[in-house]
Scaffold this active site. Structure first.
Site, PDB file in Angstrom:
ATOM      1  N   CYS A 144       0.867  -1.183   0.000  1.00 18.06           N
ATOM      2  CA  CYS A 144       0.000   0.000   0.000  1.00 18.06           C
ATOM      3  C   CYS A 144       0.900   1.229   0.000  1.00 18.06           C
ATOM      4  O   CYS A 144       1.697   1.417   0.934  1.00 18.06           O
ATOM      5  CB  CYS A 144      -0.907  -0.015   1.227  1.00 18.06           C
ATOM      6  SG  CYS A 144      -1.956   1.451   1.305  1.00 18.06           S
ATOM      7  N   GLY A 145       0.782   2.045  -1.030  1.00 14.85           N
ATOM      8  CA  GLY A 145       1.661   3.214  -1.166  1.00 14.85           C
ATOM      9  C   GLY A 145       1.337   4.301  -0.155  1.00 14.85           C
ATOM     10  O   GLY A 145       2.220   4.795   0.542  1.00 14.85           O
ATOM     11  N   HIS A 146       0.037   4.673  -0.065  1.00 18.00           N
ATOM     12  CA  HIS A 146      -0.290   5.748   0.893  1.00 18.00           C
ATOM     13  C   HIS A 146      -0.003   5.263   2.303  1.00 18.00           C
ATOM     14  O   HIS A 146       0.440   6.037   3.155  1.00 18.00           O
ATOM     15  CB  HIS A 146      -1.760   6.200   0.731  1.00 18.00           C
ATOM     16  CG  HIS A 146      -2.702   5.513   1.658  1.00 18.00           C
ATOM     17  ND1 HIS A 146      -3.419   4.390   1.328  1.00 18.00           N
ATOM     18  CD2 HIS A 146      -3.015   5.771   2.951  1.00 18.00           C
ATOM     19  CE1 HIS A 146      -4.143   4.000   2.356  1.00 18.00           C
ATOM     20  NE2 HIS A 146      -3.921   4.828   3.361  1.00 18.00           N
ATOM     21  N   HIS A 204      -8.390  -3.743  -7.559  1.00 17.96           N
ATOM     22  CA  HIS A 204      -8.624  -2.300  -7.648  1.00 17.96           C
ATOM     23  C   HIS A 204      -8.946  -1.952  -9.108  1.00 17.96           C
ATOM     24  O   HIS A 204      -8.404  -2.570 -10.030  1.00 17.96           O
ATOM     25  CB  HIS A 204      -7.376  -1.503  -7.271  1.00 17.96           C
ATOM     26  CG  HIS A 204      -6.927  -1.659  -5.840  1.00 17.96           C
ATOM     27  ND1 HIS A 204      -6.441  -2.834  -5.326  1.00 17.96           N
ATOM     28  CD2 HIS A 204      -6.866  -0.753  -4.833  1.00 17.96           C
ATOM     29  CE1 HIS A 204      -6.113  -2.654  -4.055  1.00 17.96           C
ATOM     30  NE2 HIS A 204      -6.353  -1.400  -3.731  1.00 17.96           N
ATOM     31  N   ASP A 239     -10.148   5.550  -3.086  1.00 22.10           N
ATOM     32  CA  ASP A 239      -8.921   6.059  -2.470  1.00 22.10           C
ATOM     33  C   ASP A 239      -8.945   7.583  -2.517  1.00 22.10           C
ATOM     34  O   ASP A 239      -9.066   8.173  -3.595  1.00 22.10           O
ATOM     35  CB  ASP A 239      -7.709   5.501  -3.226  1.00 22.10           C
ATOM     36  CG  ASP A 239      -6.431   5.621  -2.429  1.00 22.10           C
ATOM     37  OD1 ASP A 239      -6.326   6.555  -1.613  1.00 22.10           O
ATOM     38  OD2 ASP A 239      -5.528   4.792  -2.643  1.00 22.10           O
ATOM     39  N   CYS A 261      -3.368   6.941  -4.778  1.00 20.69           N
ATOM     40  CA  CYS A 261      -3.093   5.493  -4.707  1.00 20.69           C
ATOM     41  C   CYS A 261      -1.666   5.173  -5.159  1.00 20.69           C
ATOM     42  O   CYS A 261      -1.365   5.194  -6.359  1.00 20.69           O
ATOM     43  CB  CYS A 261      -4.093   4.682  -5.516  1.00 20.69           C
ATOM     44  SG  CYS A 261      -3.960   2.907  -5.169  1.00 20.69           S
ATOM     45  N   THR A 290       0.098   2.220  -5.050  1.00 17.28           N
ATOM     46  CA  THR A 290       0.281   1.025  -5.870  1.00 17.28           C
ATOM     47  C   THR A 290      -0.406   1.218  -7.235  1.00 17.28           C
ATOM     48  O   THR A 290       0.075   0.740  -8.256  1.00 17.28           O
ATOM     49  CB  THR A 290      -0.248  -0.230  -5.160  1.00 17.28           C
ATOM     50  OG1 THR A 290      -1.594   0.016  -4.704  1.00 17.28           O
ATOM     51  CG2 THR A 290       0.613  -0.592  -3.966  1.00 17.28           C
TER      52      THR A 290
HETATM   53  O1  PYC Z   1      -1.895   3.772  -1.863  1.00 16.40           O
HETATM   54  O2  PYC Z   1      -1.432   1.789  -2.671  1.00 16.40           O
HETATM   55  C1  PYC Z   1      -2.186   2.572  -2.111  1.00 16.40           C
HETATM   56  C2  PYC Z   1      -3.508   2.109  -1.665  1.00 16.40           C
HETATM   57  C3  PYC Z   1      -4.066   0.872  -1.837  1.00 16.40           C
HETATM   58  C4  PYC Z   1      -5.315   0.907  -1.236  1.00 16.40           C
HETATM   59  C5  PYC Z   1      -5.503   2.160  -0.700  1.00 16.40           C
HETATM   60  N1  PYC Z   1      -4.378   2.873  -0.968  1.00 16.40           N
END
Ligand code: PYC
Length: 310
Positions: A85-87, A205, A231, A235, A237
């Site tokens: 998960c990036g965030h 997603h 999101d 996001c 990813t």
């Molecule tokens: O930022 O990768 C992300 C992410 C995945 C689901 C919610 N945020």
């Protein structure tokens, strides 16, 4: 159970510091499988209302296998354990800085999808160098009940994405209900039609890409997450999967930086370097802010101790 809540571009992350089930010391992918299969009640109770909130992602801190890493982490939302998960990684890094566990500089973090590097630039700003990301299908069509044929790319950025560009619905806050309904229909159709990753991994997603009216912004996205929430951030990813598509199409050069905006207007700065296996190594720069340090209480007398699951 002690937790620290932050948000990254509006998207909440809850870092769990203690009080979680023991998942042993095996590979993080194995510990993630155990969390998904054996402890659904635990992670749902932490994410569901009234204790949690819609769109929240949990970040369970665990001992890394690779001791060059400052932490191991398993991410989840209310409906799924995530590969990466990036965030959440940006939120976790700011949280580790806030706790004094890491300083400004470069650090490694182990996730079920692999080891990522984080650069903490100041108390809020983080660059995540993600795992190698790749596109596996270009312009593949799905028959979506009530919507007809929808064409998009399938790409991996730590989770599996179906990316539609241009968006069939303008990506604007006023359209969030319509965007959510259509992306859920696409995800469900992709699963029933067997469209997913190389090993049959389901699409978890869906992204719609649109132009942004704002100067200096490359594009604006709407990203549907496994819990059917969108999101609030662009996001991490998903941006990684998108970078893999832009690179494969030859429309973004290595090292070239773009700004990706979310449907609520928050932004990441993105770039990539070529990966060793034909994909890209994404860099995602964003900011997170701590919102709360709390002790979660699970009172036996509370009829909604496990959360509101309708
Ligand atoms: O930022 O990768 C992300 C992410 C995945 C689901 C919610 N945020």
């Amino acid at each position: 159970m002690h937790v620290i809540d932050s948000h990254t571009g509006g998207e909440p992350t809850r870092v769990i510091l203690d009080g979680a089930p023991d998942l042993g010391t095996g590979a993080l992918s194995e510990r993630a499988r155990m969390l998904a299969e054996d402890h659904e009640g635990f992670y749902r109770s932490v994410m569901l209302e009234p204790r949690g909130q819609p769109a929240m992602v949990g970040a369970l801190l665990v001992e890394p296998v690779d001791k060059t890493c400052v932490a191991g982490v398993i991410f989840f939302d209310v409906d799924a354990v995530l590969g990466m998960c990036g965030h959440g990684t940006i939120g976790l890094t700011v949280t580790l800085g806030h706790l004094g566990r890491i300083g400004i500089g470069s650090h490694r973090i182990e996730t079920p999808a692999g080891i990522v590097t984080v650069d903490l630039h100041d108390g809020y700003t983080v660059t995540v160098t993600n795992i190698e990301s790749r596109r596996i299908h270009r312009e593949i069509s799905i028959e979506v009940p009530e919507y007809g044929t929808v064409t998009g790319d399938v790409a991996y950025g730590g989770n599996w994405f179906f990316i539609v560009d241009p968006s069939p619905i303008p990506v604007e806050p006023g359209n969030i209900r319509r965007l959510t309904d259509m992306t859920i229909a696409i995800r469900n159709a992709s699963i029933s039609q067997g469209i997913g990753g190389e090993q049959g991994e389901p699409i978890d997603h869906v992204i719609f890409q649109d132009a942004s009216p704002d100067q200096g912004v490359h594009s604006r996205n709407f990203v549907l997450c496994p819990d059917n929430n969108y999101d609030r951030s662009p996001c991490g990813t998903g941006s990684s999967a998108r970078l893999a598509c832009l690179a494969a199409d030859g429309v973004l050069a290595p090292g070239e930086e773009i700004v990706q905006q979310s449907v609520i207007g928050s932004t990441y700065r993105l770039s990539y370097q070529p990966g060793l296996n034909g994909g890209v190594i994404p860099s995602i720069t964003g900011q997170a802010f701590i919102m709360a340090e709390a002790t979660l209480i699970f009172d036996k007398a509370d009829p909604f101790k496990a959360g509101i699951a309708l």
